[in-house]
Each structure stands twice: as C-alpha cells, then as structure tokens.
Design an enzyme around this catalytic site. Structure first.
Site, PDB file in Angstrom:
ATOM      1  CG  ASP A   1      99.288  -6.478  39.315  1.00 52.88           C
ATOM      2  OD1 ASP A   1      99.122  -5.256  39.481  1.00 52.88           O
ATOM      3  OD2 ASP A   1     100.180  -7.125  39.899  1.00 52.88           O
TER       4      ASP A   1
ATOM      5  CE1 TYR B   1     105.790  -8.836  41.078  1.00 57.65           C
ATOM      6  CE2 TYR B   1     103.933  -8.858  39.584  1.00 57.65           C
ATOM      7  CZ  TYR B   1     104.453  -8.604  40.835  1.00 57.65           C
ATOM      8  OH  TYR B   1     103.636  -8.130  41.828  1.00 57.65           O
TER       9      TYR B   1
ATOM     10  CE  LYS C   1     102.157  -4.474  41.158  1.00 61.74           C
ATOM     11  NZ  LYS C   1     102.355  -5.770  40.469  1.00 61.74           N
TER      12      LYS C   1
ATOM     13  CG  HIS D   1     106.724  -3.451  43.176  1.00 64.76           C
ATOM     14  ND1 HIS D   1     107.003  -4.270  42.117  1.00 64.76           N
ATOM     15  CD2 HIS D   1     106.016  -4.215  44.051  1.00 64.76           C
ATOM     16  CE1 HIS D   1     106.495  -5.478  42.334  1.00 64.76           C
ATOM     17  NE2 HIS D   1     105.899  -5.470  43.497  1.00 64.76           N
TER      18      HIS D   1
ATOM     19  CG  LEU E   1      93.118 -16.609  45.737  1.00 64.01           C
ATOM     20  CD1 LEU E   1      93.418 -17.590  44.599  1.00 64.01           C
ATOM     21  CD2 LEU E   1      91.638 -16.672  46.121  1.00 64.01           C
TER      22      LEU E   1
ATOM     23  CB  ILE F   1      95.259  -8.877  40.977  1.00 61.52           C
ATOM     24  CG1 ILE F   1      96.002  -8.386  42.240  1.00 61.52           C
ATOM     25  CG2 ILE F   1      94.671  -7.717  40.207  1.00 61.52           C
ATOM     26  CD1 ILE F   1      97.259  -7.568  41.940  1.00 61.52           C
TER      27      ILE F   1
ATOM     28  CB  SER G   1      95.981 -19.693  39.022  1.00 60.14           C
ATOM     29  OG  SER G   1      96.143 -21.089  38.827  1.00 60.14           O
ATOM     30  CB  VAL G   2     100.748 -21.199  36.302  1.00 60.77           C
ATOM     31  CG1 VAL G   2     101.547 -19.917  36.478  1.00 60.77           C
ATOM     32  CG2 VAL G   2     101.090 -22.207  37.391  1.00 60.77           C
TER      33      VAL G   2
ATOM     34  NE  ARG H   1      94.694 -24.805  42.007  1.00 55.80           N
ATOM     35  CZ  ARG H   1      95.810 -25.062  42.688  1.00 55.80           C
ATOM     36  NH1 ARG H   1      96.910 -24.345  42.461  1.00 55.80           N
ATOM     37  NH2 ARG H   1      95.831 -26.016  43.584  1.00 55.80           N
TER      38      ARG H   1
HETATM   39  P1  NDP Z   1      97.415 -15.407  45.412  1.00 54.52           P
HETATM   40  O1  NDP Z   1      96.762 -15.087  46.703  1.00 54.52           O
HETATM   41  O2  NDP Z   1      96.813 -14.951  44.145  1.00 54.52           O
HETATM   42  O3  NDP Z   1      97.628 -16.989  45.362  1.00 54.52           O
HETATM   43  C1  NDP Z   1      98.324 -17.614  44.312  1.00 54.52           C
HETATM   44  C2  NDP Z   1      98.571 -19.066  44.716  1.00 54.52           C
HETATM   45  O4  NDP Z   1      97.326 -19.710  44.921  1.00 54.52           O
HETATM   46  C3  NDP Z   1      99.293 -19.854  43.652  1.00 54.52           C
HETATM   47  O5  NDP Z   1     100.159 -20.755  44.342  1.00 54.52           O
HETATM   48  C4  NDP Z   1      98.192 -20.625  42.952  1.00 54.52           C
HETATM   49  O6  NDP Z   1      98.665 -21.862  42.467  1.00 54.52           O
HETATM   50  C5  NDP Z   1      97.188 -20.821  44.055  1.00 54.52           C
HETATM   51  N1  NDP Z   1      95.804 -20.787  43.564  1.00 54.52           N
HETATM   52  C6  NDP Z   1      95.268 -19.921  42.675  1.00 54.52           C
HETATM   53  N2  NDP Z   1      93.965 -20.185  42.471  1.00 54.52           N
HETATM   54  C7  NDP Z   1      93.665 -21.238  43.254  1.00 54.52           C
HETATM   55  C8  NDP Z   1      92.479 -21.960  43.463  1.00 54.52           C
HETATM   56  N3  NDP Z   1      91.346 -21.641  42.812  1.00 54.52           N
HETATM   57  N4  NDP Z   1      92.505 -23.001  44.340  1.00 54.52           N
HETATM   58  C9  NDP Z   1      93.637 -23.318  44.995  1.00 54.52           C
HETATM   59  N5  NDP Z   1      94.803 -22.655  44.839  1.00 54.52           N
HETATM   60  C10 NDP Z   1      94.816 -21.623  43.967  1.00 54.52           C
HETATM   61  O7  NDP Z   1      98.942 -14.925  45.568  1.00 54.52           O
HETATM   62  P2  NDP Z   1      99.957 -13.960  44.835  1.00 54.52           P
HETATM   63  O8  NDP Z   1     100.993 -13.672  45.864  1.00 54.52           O
HETATM   64  O9  NDP Z   1     100.394 -14.465  43.538  1.00 54.52           O
HETATM   65  O10 NDP Z   1      99.148 -12.599  44.611  1.00 54.52           O
HETATM   66  C11 NDP Z   1      98.394 -12.325  43.442  1.00 54.52           C
HETATM   67  C12 NDP Z   1      99.022 -11.214  42.643  1.00 54.52           C
HETATM   68  O11 NDP Z   1      99.184 -10.043  43.432  1.00 54.52           O
HETATM   69  C13 NDP Z   1     100.454 -11.491  42.167  1.00 54.52           C
HETATM   70  O12 NDP Z   1     100.504 -12.432  41.117  1.00 54.52           O
HETATM   71  C14 NDP Z   1     100.902 -10.111  41.814  1.00 54.52           C
HETATM   72  O13 NDP Z   1     100.333  -9.709  40.569  1.00 54.52           O
HETATM   73  C15 NDP Z   1     100.308  -9.302  42.968  1.00 54.52           C
HETATM   74  N6  NDP Z   1     101.276  -9.143  44.076  1.00 54.52           N
HETATM   75  C16 NDP Z   1     101.758  -7.878  44.299  1.00 54.52           C
HETATM   76  C17 NDP Z   1     102.665  -7.638  45.317  1.00 54.52           C
HETATM   77  C18 NDP Z   1     103.145  -6.260  45.536  1.00 54.52           C
HETATM   78  O14 NDP Z   1     104.105  -6.081  46.314  1.00 54.52           O
HETATM   79  N7  NDP Z   1     102.565  -5.259  44.929  1.00 54.52           N
HETATM   80  C19 NDP Z   1     103.164  -8.731  46.179  1.00 54.52           C
HETATM   81  C20 NDP Z   1     102.558 -10.022  45.897  1.00 54.52           C
HETATM   82  C21 NDP Z   1     101.646 -10.191  44.885  1.00 54.52           C
HETATM   83  P3  NDP Z   1      98.960 -22.189  40.906  1.00 54.52           P
HETATM   84  O15 NDP Z   1      99.508 -20.969  40.258  1.00 54.52           O
HETATM   85  O16 NDP Z   1      99.946 -23.311  41.003  1.00 54.52           O
HETATM   86  O17 NDP Z   1      97.638 -22.624  40.326  1.00 54.52           O
END
Ligand code: NDP
Length: 276
Positions: free
Chosen positions: A46, A51, A76, A109, A191, A230, A233-234, A238
């Site tokens: 996604d 982005y 999007k 979006h 998450l 979806i 994580s980077v 994780r």
């Molecule tokens: P998430 O709920 O996926 O959380 C991501 C955060 O959680 C990062 O800081 C990551 O850290 C951390 N994380 C990931 N896995 C773990 C784990 N197993 N344990 C502990 N911490 C963890 O948030 P997002 O806001 O990124 O949402 C996911 C996706 O949804 C986005 O990437 C995007 O594709 C989509 N999105 C769409 C939106 C829209 O308006 N349509 C708005 C927001 C998001 P790290 O990367 O440092 O590991």
C-alpha cells in the site's frame, strides 16, 4: 502458495487480507522495506502519491522477480490532483513512477468535502477501471455520507474504503455501512501507529496468553474481524513478526476483551474536516 487469506471484492477480484504499508518511509528506504516485506511473504503493498515513495516501491517490486499477477499493488490519488482531468494525469504519473502498466487498487486518498470534487474524481476512476488500468477502484477516509453521495451520482460501487481502524477506534458505523453495501473495509494504522495500543494491559495479557507479541494479537483481531490490515514497519524483525500471524487464533474471550477497548478517538485527521 500464500498462507494469507484473501477477501473477494465486489467485482470478483481477490485482495490479500494482510498487506504492507509504506507511509512516512522515504523513497530509498521504501525499496529496502518493500524488498524485506516481499521476502517475508507479503504480496500486497500500500503506497500513495502523497507518500513520495512510489518509485522506491516500484524498484523493489521489479527487483523481486515475483510475477506481476502474484502482487497486489495499491496506490492513491494525491489531494492536490482531484478533478476529472487532473486525476487522469495523476494516475498516469503514478503508474510511471511505479513502473507498472496497471495497479490492483486505486483509491481517492481523502474526500476533501469542502473542495466538492470527489464525484468528478471518482468518474475518472470509473474510466481508469473501464480501461483496465486498475483492477479495482475505491476510496479512503470516506464517511458514510460521502459514500451515499457517490452511490447517488456514480455507477461503480467502491470496492474498498481504507479508513483509520484499530482496537481503540473500531468504527462500527462505517463498518456496518460497508458490509451493507459490499464494500471491503481496509484498516490504516492497524497497530495504532505502534504507540499506546501495544502497551495496553488487555493487549499485553492476550499476547502473553498466546505466547505472541502485542502487534501479532492486534493483527489477529483485524483478520478475525474480517477486514484488510496493512501494518507498516521499516524494522526487518517487525516486518517478519507482523506477517507471522497465521498459526494461532483468538478465542471468544479475547475478542470480547478487544471489543471493550474502543475509545472512539482518532489518531489521524477527521475526514469531515481535512480539506487539503
Ligand atoms: P501502523 O499502525 O502500521 O504502525 C506503524 C508504527 O508501528 C511504526 O512506527 C512501526 O515502527 C511500529 N511497529 C510496526 N510493527 C511493530 C511491531 N511488531 N512492534 C512494535 N512496533 C511496531 O501505522 P501507519 O500509520 O503506518 O499505518 C499503516 C499503513 O496504513 C501506512 O503505512 C499506510 O500505508 C496506511 N495509511 C493510510 C492512511 C490513509 O489516509 N489512507 C493514513 C495512515 C496510514 P518501525 O517502522 O520503526 O518498525
């Protein structure tokens, strides 16, 4: 064979229930993160024009050697590109940045209600679908009132509405509307952005009970609730952890405990108010 279950969209297309999100990942880092995700087994990615990492994402897809038909790529339309003609141009630019000749899912979006362009925008989406350049079209951050307006003024029911959704913001009204109208719900920030949700005692206790991590039991909640999630994580460990969610099941007590966590509070923007 993928172990990820899929949901059938309202036009018959299959969408994996677990995908990988790349919001806030810089372009070059997105190449590494998406490559790691594909190696771990994710097939659904996604991204979004906003982005600024469609190129990096596309590089990882191309380098993976995975046949195109096994991938499910979502992007999007950026908020600055709404309107019929601007949408068609923006879609071409997204495809070119991704290095693809079609996407699997194209989403508006945000509705941006004050701009009042989402109906014309969606009509351009219908053309993109008819031309076979997106296998499915949908929306993101649309409230039921926005979906109602589309239903009255356009022909194709959106296949998906991608909305903020996690145990502390469960969106019962939107989910009920989607179910009634054959729209798949897709959870963003599944998450809870990795912040407080993963430390909530109920979540930690359910994780301990299953000998899993808090993130894994939250992702199980999404899968068992029946929508698409979806996580982003980077962090390679994780990325793999978040994909390893198919060897256990939450029971009725766990699901009841999750149901009680809803606070009805958003982490992100309110779709009624975001306008740019
Ligand atoms: P998430 O709920 O996926 O959380 C991501 C955060 O959680 C990062 O800081 C990551 O850290 C951390 N994380 C990931 N896995 C773990 C784990 N197993 N344990 C502990 N911490 C963890 O948030 P997002 O806001 O990124 O949402 C996911 C996706 O949804 C986005 O990437 C995007 O594709 C989509 N999105 C769409 C939106 C829209 O308006 N349509 C708005 C927001 C998001 P790290 O990367 O440092 O590991």
């Amino acid at each position: 064979m993928s172990k990820v279950p899929s949901l059938t969209l309202n036009n018959g297309i299959e969408m994996p229930q677990l995908g990988f999100g790349v919001w806030q990942v810089p372009d070059d880092e997105a190449t590494r993160a998406v490559a790691t995700a594909l190696e771990a087994g994710y097939r659904s990615i996604d991204t979004a024009s906003l982005y600024a990492n469609e190129e990096g994402t596309g590089r990882a897809l191309a380098a993976s050697g995975i046949p195109r038909e096994e991938l499910f790529v979502t992007t999007k339309l950026g908020n600055g590109d709404q309107g019929y003609d601007a949408t068609l141009r923006a879609f071409d630019a997204s495809l070119s940045r991704l290095g693809l000749d079609h996407v699997d899912l194209y989403l508006i979006h945000w509705p941006l209600p004050a701009k009042d362009l989402y109906v014309d925008t969606y009509k351009a989406f219908e053309k993109i679908l008819a031309d076979g350049r997106a296998r499915a079209i949908g929306v993101s951050n649309f409230l039921p009132e926005h979906l109602e307006r589309l239903a009255g003024e356009t022909s194709v029911v959106p296949a998906v509405n991608q909305i903020e959704l996690h145990p502390q913001f469960q969106q019962a009204a939107s989910r009920a509307y989607h179910t009634e109208h054959s729209i798949v719900t897709e959870a963003w920030s599944p998450l809870g952005q990795g912040k407080g949700l993963l430390e909530v005692p109920t979540v930690v206790a359910i994780a301990r009970k299953h000998e899993r991590t808090p993130a894994q039991v939250v992702l199980r909640w999404h899968l068992q609730t029946g929508h698409v999630a979806i996580p982003k994580s980077v962090t390679p460990s994780r990325i793999r952890e978040n994909f390893d969610v198919f060897g256990f099941e939450l029971d009725g007590d766990d699901l009841a405990a999750f149901a009680a966590l809803d606070e009805g509070r958003r982490l992100g923007g309110d779709p009624a108010k975001v306008n740019g």
